[in-house]
Design a protein around this motif. Structure first.
Motif, mmCIF file in Angstrom:
data_model
loop_
_atom_site.group_PDB
_atom_site.id
_atom_site.type_symbol
_atom_site.label_atom_id
_atom_site.label_comp_id
_atom_site.label_asym_id
_atom_site.label_seq_id
_atom_site.Cartn_x
_atom_site.Cartn_y
_atom_site.Cartn_z
ATOM 1 N N MET A 344 0.895 -1.169 -0.005
ATOM 2 C CA MET A 344 -0.038 -0.028 -0.082
ATOM 3 C C MET A 344 0.893 1.494 -0.059
ATOM 4 N N LEU A 345 2.162 1.511 0.807
ATOM 5 C CA LEU A 345 2.778 2.517 0.701
ATOM 6 C C LEU A 345 3.630 2.510 -0.532
ATOM 7 N N ALA A 346 3.773 1.435 -0.879
ATOM 8 C CA ALA A 346 4.639 1.608 -2.455
ATOM 9 C C ALA A 346 3.638 2.421 -3.515
ATOM 10 N N ALA A 347 2.309 1.996 -3.590
ATOM 11 C CA ALA A 347 1.356 2.418 -4.329
ATOM 12 C C ALA A 347 1.152 4.036 -3.869
ATOM 13 N N TRP A 348 1.078 4.376 -2.654
ATOM 14 C CA TRP A 348 1.100 5.714 -2.462
ATOM 15 C C TRP A 348 2.110 6.679 -2.776
ATOM 16 N N PHE A 365 -5.200 3.158 -3.945
ATOM 17 C CA PHE A 365 -6.024 1.874 -3.750
ATOM 18 C C PHE A 365 -6.441 1.128 -5.146
ATOM 19 N N SER A 366 -6.575 1.906 -6.179
ATOM 20 C CA SER A 366 -6.897 1.012 -7.390
ATOM 21 C C SER A 366 -5.714 0.247 -7.655
ATOM 22 N N GLU A 367 -4.598 0.608 -7.566
ATOM 23 C CA GLU A 367 -3.399 -0.245 -7.817
ATOM 24 C C GLU A 367 -2.733 -1.151 -6.593
ATOM 25 N N ALA A 368 -2.752 -0.852 -5.522
ATOM 26 C CA ALA A 368 -2.257 -1.708 -4.338
ATOM 27 C C ALA A 368 -3.254 -2.632 -3.895
ATOM 28 N N TYR A 411 -8.847 -5.306 7.821
ATOM 29 C CA TYR A 411 -8.428 -4.244 8.430
ATOM 30 C C TYR A 411 -7.368 -3.060 7.505
ATOM 31 N N GLN A 412 -6.770 -3.902 6.642
ATOM 32 C CA GLN A 412 -5.811 -3.001 5.649
ATOM 33 C C GLN A 412 -6.732 -1.967 4.645
ATOM 34 N N ILE A 413 -7.626 -2.494 4.332
ATOM 35 C CA ILE A 413 -8.381 -1.738 3.262
ATOM 36 C C ILE A 413 -9.558 -0.959 4.182
ATOM 37 N N THR A 414 -9.370 -0.885 5.415
ATOM 38 C CA THR A 414 -10.301 -0.019 6.270
ATOM 39 C C THR A 414 -9.616 0.978 7.146
ATOM 40 N N PHE A 415 -9.166 0.256 8.407
ATOM 41 C CA PHE A 415 -8.283 0.695 9.419
ATOM 42 C C PHE A 415 -6.997 1.473 8.855
ATOM 43 N N PHE A 416 -6.083 0.738 8.123
ATOM 44 C CA PHE A 416 -4.851 1.079 7.506
ATOM 45 C C PHE A 416 -5.002 2.168 6.482
ATOM 46 N N GLY A 417 -6.161 2.122 5.625
ATOM 47 C CA GLY A 417 -6.630 3.236 4.549
ATOM 48 C C GLY A 417 -7.058 4.626 5.442
ATOM 49 N N ALA A 418 -7.505 4.625 6.339
ATOM 50 C CA ALA A 418 -7.792 5.456 7.116
ATOM 51 C C ALA A 418 -6.810 6.316 7.809
ATOM 52 N N SER A 792 8.403 -0.478 -9.011
ATOM 53 C CA SER A 792 7.224 -0.600 -8.382
ATOM 54 C C SER A 792 6.970 -1.495 -7.083
ATOM 55 N N LEU A 793 7.430 -2.625 -7.240
ATOM 56 C CA LEU A 793 7.257 -3.727 -5.873
ATOM 57 C C LEU A 793 8.614 -4.166 -5.503
ATOM 58 N N GLY A 794 9.787 -3.851 -6.066
ATOM 59 C CA GLY A 794 10.767 -4.434 -5.527
ATOM 60 C C GLY A 794 11.040 -4.133 -3.960
ATOM 61 N N MET A 795 11.091 -2.862 -3.885
ATOM 62 C CA MET A 795 11.173 -2.411 -2.529
ATOM 63 C C MET A 795 10.077 -2.971 -1.345
ATOM 64 N N PRO A 796 8.615 -3.013 -1.974
ATOM 65 C CA PRO A 796 7.829 -3.772 -0.635
ATOM 66 C C PRO A 796 8.220 -5.231 -0.709
ATOM 67 N N ILE A 797 8.413 -5.835 -1.734
ATOM 68 C CA ILE A 797 9.148 -7.313 -1.323
ATOM 69 C C ILE A 797 10.106 -7.529 -0.648
ATOM 70 N N VAL A 798 11.244 -6.586 -0.758
ATOM 71 C CA VAL A 798 12.262 -6.557 0.191
ATOM 72 C C VAL A 798 11.937 -6.371 1.713
ATOM 73 N N GLN A 799 10.966 -5.276 1.748
ATOM 74 C CA GLN A 799 10.729 -4.966 2.958
ATOM 75 C C GLN A 799 9.761 -6.017 3.782
#
Length: 967
Positions: A344-348, A365-368, A411-418, A792-799
């Motif tokens: 989600m952070l990578a898409a942001w 949101f449309s991407e992640a 919770y990811q698409i609700t709480f974390f989204g908020a 786009s996704l190398g960093m979140p995969i490593v993280q």
């Protein structure tokens, strides 16, 4: 393309959903914690289950069916009034193994003095139940009103002074003063050496085992025996001697060991939670103090914690018991949740920092959300499929984790989204990530200290963007500028293919060496008293294994010599097995052989049916030497025939799980091939059944799971070839995990099967993320699509990989095999998954998956690797036309050009046009139309805008209409 219809629907839904949550974040921020709290309250109803038999043996095992048959046929005596060798269950008992402290001969008078002292203390153990005192003689399993005794002590007549003068024979010993009783010492004497020149006269022994069997058939007896076992452990632990050492075990030892291991790991979760939060916060901190997101990272970890709480509470509400392996579920869910957070952070980060929060949320949101939707569905499916297994431990684990995955997604698409919305508002207001005070951008900083610790954000002027996109993390730029171009070089592609072949060959070799089954030793903690006992038992008491019963289950005319021959033939085949002692060893228990000899001694060689039955019942079974055979013969209701009977053979040298498995299958095969209905049974078969059930169950679950993954990939990823690539990648990762797991000394057992199920879910995560990003890139060039996917996704995969490994690393230092196995499997899953996601799969996508490139007309341009080449109409010395910063189409670095900055265009145009070049020096410029003002963004037709494409205009002479491409 027909394959992208579902993708478009989901992306459109999350596009609109992202805008909605951006407008109304507070309900999404408050409801999930309140729901998690309400569900978490259910943990007051949490129940535990630690039964080794119920959890780690197959529910449909043949031994459980055979046990029911045996208990039904021989119910007359039960397990309270019988010989120990006739027990149908491994019930209540206490055992000690005694060795000389110096490793010397245990058969000395001094050692026997202490052994008899310990025995006396055990016999004097007294417990109180319902205000009544009980000793061992009140609770023991009896035969002929006498407790089953320890043969080695009986051989010495419970008198240590007889040790020097008594020469034992092994494994059978008959007292010279009483030739009637023969003692079997094979289960009580270990590490035996013989007198020179003799095959059975004992010279010395290294260990002695004493066992005390208790009644357990009804609940009251079981409670009393449980109290006695607790006292037994206390007495054995407190016993001291200068000559001998004592290890101990009771029937519930392994259950208590599992409970202690689980409790220890749960305590470690607080350490893991702290480590993961720290890592997440550090990985979300940048040199820009406005765009750093430490508190958002903490909220992402908290979101995963809420999912764990909700899952455990819900399972407690509906009565699903907690078992020890579920203790690893929080570590797993934490890894999954943090991985989703990084996606989600990578898409942001790939959205324009000058867009409104609502617009950024819509795009992020449309991407992640599409990516984490795919992985959440596949994870939940993997655990759902695992829940259909016949191993109860695996099923319960999959229920807990499967529900937790669903909650984590919600919770990811609700709480974390908020939380993202609130963080986005802070960022838009140019507030510091820690203090939330407004700060100046770096361009407006007044000092070095202010630049280092305070400055950040954007002044909202185009000049802030001219130096590059400061929203990118350094690791993202590494993947884009260095790693992506490096692995797509032709020589690196060849090297990667060779590396993959080497990896696959090693993995397949490991798969051929798989060892099946969970040994009892692996259920005990490393330094526990149970481990010491089981180590001694495996070292000294494997020469003589369990006595397996051959049970003829239906009435037959046993008096008939033909039937007798058939029974003898089956028994002889068992004795001829390489896993049992032969007839010559005289270790087989056969009432029929002894009875036929008895008939010969009384001169009756061909009795009639009536004579056969009457003499058997009224004479033979009343003789004290043969009275024990009454436990092995069941007569019909009218006492005219034998309704069922059993014989026993002694197994040997079962030093490994493979031998235990092969012995059991060999005995069963002989019984099944008998011309008379028969079964082979021993209580240990209940546990041995896992050895033959684990591989079929694992292959079944993995096959169904991989098939389900393929279906999901076909539905969710808009390219069928790419979906197949994802599935093959999953199969490759699973093969690697199984192979390297074996080479890492991990058996294929119910614990490993649990981990392999989650392996499928995790491997899909890595593969699906990269594959979907490759397809979505739409750069017109395979190499650029690979680089874009990695960017786009190398960093979140490593993280995500590092955070998951940090989440389970504490398990590597536990003293429990179960949790160390979990760590080893997770380490392999994450390592091999990341290797596939960041190296193998990008290269194979480059070689196999074509990119989208629709050509209108082209007679003058050439394509190479799917990329548009420079138009021949442009002179090498001409400067290419561009609007704003030029880059590849759809690149997150493309900066929009505004009418206010270009006087050639009227500022009243109700939209902006952003432009960029297709290649490094091409003449093609791409443009995108988008709403101009924030008011029009919020009020316009977002659906049409979201789904609108790019259009290309050739930079050519006015007379040329060539080179127009649509991306």
């Amino acid at each position: 393309m027909a394959f992208d219809c579902i993708e478009k629907i989901i992306k459109l839904f999350f596009f609109n959903y992202g805008g909605f949550i951006a407008k109304h974040p507070i309900p999404f921020l408050l409801v999930p914690p309140l729901l998690a709290g309400a569900l978490g309250a259910g943990m007051v109803f949490l129940t535990e289950e630690q039964s080794v038999e119920n959890l780690y043996t197959p529910e449909n095992g043949q031994a459980k069916t055979d046990r029911n048959t045996v208990e039904t046929l021989f119910a007359e005596h039960g397990d309270n009034d019988t010989l120990v060798s006739r027990l149908t269950r491994l019930g209540r008992a206490g055992s000690v193994i005694i060795r000389h402290k110096d490793g010397q001969n245990i058969l000395t008078q001094a050692a026997m003095d202490d052994i008899l002292d310990l025995h006396e203390q055990i016999m004097n153990i007294s417990i109180t139940h319902d205000n009544v005192d009980y000793t061992f003689t009140d609770l023991c399993v009896k035969w002929d009103v006498v407790c089953n005794e320890n043969a080695i002590l009986a051989a010495y007549d419970y008198n240590s002074s007889k040790v020097p003068s008594t020469t034992l024979t092994f494994p059978l010993y008959t007292s010279p003063t009483d030739n009637i009783v023969t003692y079997f010492l094979g289960g009580g004497l270990g590490g035996v050496t013989f007198v020179s020149g003799s095959q059975d006269d004992v010279l010395s022994a290294e260990s002695i085992q004493l066992s005390y069997f208790l009644q357990y058939e009804d609940s009251v007896e079981d409670q009393r025996s449980a109290l006695w076992e607790d006292k037994f452990l206390e007495v054995a632990e407190a016993f001291t001697s200068s000559v001998i050492t004592v290890t101990r075990e009771v029937s519930t030892t392994l259950e208590s060991e599992l409970d202690k291991a689980s409790s220890s790991v749960i305590k470690d979760f607080s350490i893991t939670f702290t480590i993961v939060i720290t890592f997440s916060i550090c990985s979300c901190v940048m040199l820009d103090w406005v765009r750093s997101k430490p508190w958002l990272a903490a909220c992402g970890v908290l979101s995963a914690g809420l999912a764990v709480l909700s899952s455990f509470g819900l399972m407690s509400y509906i009565g699903v018991p907690y078992i020890n392996v579920v203790g690893s579920a929080p570590f797993l869910i934490l890894g999954i949740g943090v991985d989703d957070m990084f996606i989600m952070l990578a898409a942001w980060r790939q959205t324009d920092v000058r867009w409104s929060v609502e617009r950024r949320m819509r795009h992020a949101f449309s991407e992640a959300a599409m990516s984490i939707t795919i992985t959440s569905i596949t994870d939940a499916l993997a655990f759902g499929i695992g829940a259909i297994t016949f191993f109860r431990s695996v099923r319960i684990f999959c229920m807990y984790t499967g529900v937790a995955v669903i909650f984590d997604y919600a919770y990811q698409i609700t709480f974390f989204g908020a939380c993202m919305v609130l963080t986005g508002r802070r960022e838009a207001a140019n507030r510091h990530c820690m203090s939330c005070h407004k700060v100046r951008p770096k361009s407006g900083s007044t000092s070095t200290a202010y630049t280092l610790f305070c400055a950040g954000g954007s002044s909202q002027q185009p000049t802030d963007r001219e130096g590059g996109d400061t929203n990118d993390h350094a690791l993202m730029l590494f993947f884009k500028n260095y790693y992506g171009p490096f692995i797509t070089r032709w020589w690196m592609v060849i090297l990667t293919i060779l590396l993959f072949l080497g990896y696959l060959g090693t993995a397949i070799y490991g798969c051929t060496q798989v060892r099946e089954g969970l040994t009892l030793r692996n259920l005990a903690r490393d330094n526990s008293y149970a481990a010491d006992f089981l180590d001694d038992e495996s070292q000294y008491f494997t020469t003589y294994g369990p006595q397996v019963s051959l049970v003829f289950t239906e009435p037959r005319d046993v008096w008939n010599p033909v039937v007798q021959d058939l029974m003898e033939e089956t028994l002889a085949k068992m004795e001829a097995s390489k896993y049992t002692y032969s007839k010559d060893q005289n270790l087989t228990v056969s009432w029929l052989r002894d009875y036929l000899e008895f008939l010969q001694t009384i001169g009756l060689s061909n009795p009639t049916q009536t004579q056969f039955i009457n003499i058997l019942r009224q004479n033979f079974l009343t003789i004290s030497a043969y009275q024990r055979y009454s436990l092995d013969i069941i007569f019909s209701d009218d006492n005219t025939t034998v309704a069922a009977s059993r014989f026993f053979v002694t197994t040997k040298d079962l030093v490994s799980t493979d031998k235990e498995r092969f012995m059991m299958t060999d005995m069963r095969e002989i019984a099944e091939n008998s011309e008379l209905p028969a079964i082979a049974y021993h209580p240990a078969f209940i546990f041995f059944d896992q050895y033959i059930a684990i591989l079929p169950n694992t292959l079944q679950n993995m096959g169904i799971a991989v098939g389900a993954m393929l279906i999901v990939a076909l539905l969710m990823i808009p390219n069928p070839i790419c979906s197949v690539m994802v599935t093959l990648s999953v199969a490759s990762i699973v093969t690697g995990v199984v192979g390297f797991m074996t080479l890492w000394q991990v058996n294929l057992d119910s614990i490993a099967m649990t981990n392999l199920i989650l392996c499928i879910g995790f491997s899909v995560d890595f593969s699906a993320h990269i594959s979907y990003a490759y397809i979505a890139a739409n750069t017109g060039c395979r190499r650029d699509s690979v680089i874009y996917a990695l960017y786009s996704l190398g960093m979140p995969i490593v993280q995500g990989s590092l955070s998951t490994l940090l989440g389970v690393v504490v398990l590597a230092f536990t003293d429990s095999y179960i949790f160390r196995t979990f760590f080893k499997t997770m380490f392999l899953v994450i390592s091999l998954g990341a290797l596939h996601g960041l190296l193998f799969l990008p290269v194979f996508l480059l070689l196999t998956i074509p990119v989208k490139s629709r050509r209108v007309e082209d007679s003058s341009e050439n394509l190479r690797d799917g990329c548009v080449s420079r138009s021949p109409h442009l002179s090498p010395h001409q400067k290419p036309f561009a609007m704003g910063q030029y880059s590849r189409p759809n690149s997150p670095h493309r900066a929009p050009a505004y009418a206010a900055n270009h006087p050639q265009r009227s500022a009243s145009v109700p939209y902006n046009i952003s432009g960029g070049l297709v290649g490094p020096n091409p003449s093609d410029v791409t443009f995108r139309q988008s709403p101009q003002s924030s008011s029009r963004q919020n009020g316009g037709n977002w659906q049409n805008w979201a789904l609108s494409g790019n259009f290309g205009i050739p930079r050519a002479r006015p007379t040329s209409a060539q080179g127009v491409y649509f991306s």
